[in-house]
Design a protein around this motif. Sequence first.
Motif: not given
Length: 418
Positions: A87-90, A98-99, A128-130, A135-137
């Motif tokens: 969640k933090e990354v997203v 930039n992910g 898959k979960a990300l 998530f994009c990147g």
Amino acid sequence: MQSGMNPWSSNQTVDVDRLFAEFGIEPVGEVARGLPEVPPFMRRGVVVGHRDYGLIADAIRNRTPFHVLTGFMPSGLPHLGHLMVMKEVVWHVQQGGNGYVAIADREAHAVRGISWEKCREYGKEYLKALYALGFCGTTYYQSRNDRLKDLAFEASTKVNFSELTAIYGFGPETSLSHAVSVVTQVADILFPQLDAGPAPTVVPVGLDQDPHIRLTRDVAYKLRMFTVEDRGDHISVRSKNAPEAALEAVHRTFSGSKKYAGHVDVTGVPMARIEDAVRGIEIARGGFGFYLPSSTYHIFMPGLQGGKMSSSVPESLFGFYEPEPSVRKKIMGALTGGRMTLEEQRRLGGEPGACPVFLLNLFHMLEDDRELADLRRRCEGGELTCGQCKKETYERVQAFLRELRDKMDAVEHLAEEV
């Protein structure tokens, strides 16, 4: 200095205050106030500390480039314990970052003895979960990223075994592959700057992962050709291992600067402008120009039975594809912050701060702060029984998992392509 922490251990407790005092991690409160929008994980005290997060807050506010990276070791299927970092990354990607996500298959193979085939299978589930969470990147497997491996080799020139012993407690019996996996992780953290250009980079981690951050910051510093130091009445650009032509280029860039043996002194130019110019000179001469990576640190959600959440204790967590009867059984059987009897519960109220079920709602299941405050009020006021709270929580978990699974199925092709 011995870190006192093993990032690969599954049964440690982390002394937050000692870590802050001993290793210079700062509380996140003040720097979070500089964000245009404070995310729930900071508002609710899940993310508690940071290193250099001010650079990231500035980049978010000013809409300037920054990177966000994390890695997952595919030693098993993803579960509730991995959700916070995802969640933090997203969230940081949604703020303009930039992910980057690394599947740490080299680490899983070296440290846990997981076969390459299993690494691939588990890695796909993390991806898959990300993607399902938004998530994009850029995503990659360590073992298949040649530029990463080259960067790891370069990083290894700046690390010796006495440092690995001091930071991780490595001894004569530690395998070389374990040491290689550590240096690969250093390269993971620096890779976004190699791939998309130097920029502030945030790595969201649990407090137990701080040894990796400290080592990477040290390596990033050693890989720089210059240091830029504010001396009050002037800025001094000092060579660490820069070619003479690079020092000359610094001197030529700033008219009126004074060149000495090993350093150039500049007056009347803002520090940030000098730093940018020096970084450009380094890169033009084959250097990296890395920013030292920033980090945020979150506390761990306790397992459903109290204690640490660990895949070696199946009752402490649930997987994303776990059958609903099994998830229900775990939540209905979870430890709570309730009293010994119903009469005591009604009279004294529950203790939400000590309750894994309440914390499951605080970390993940209740997005709305008002709903969370209402849940706390009903618990502390004795109007909510633990059985009723578990039932309501299970319904939220059930809805969350159904939606997540549908999305994971829909993005399977993206995970296959990595």
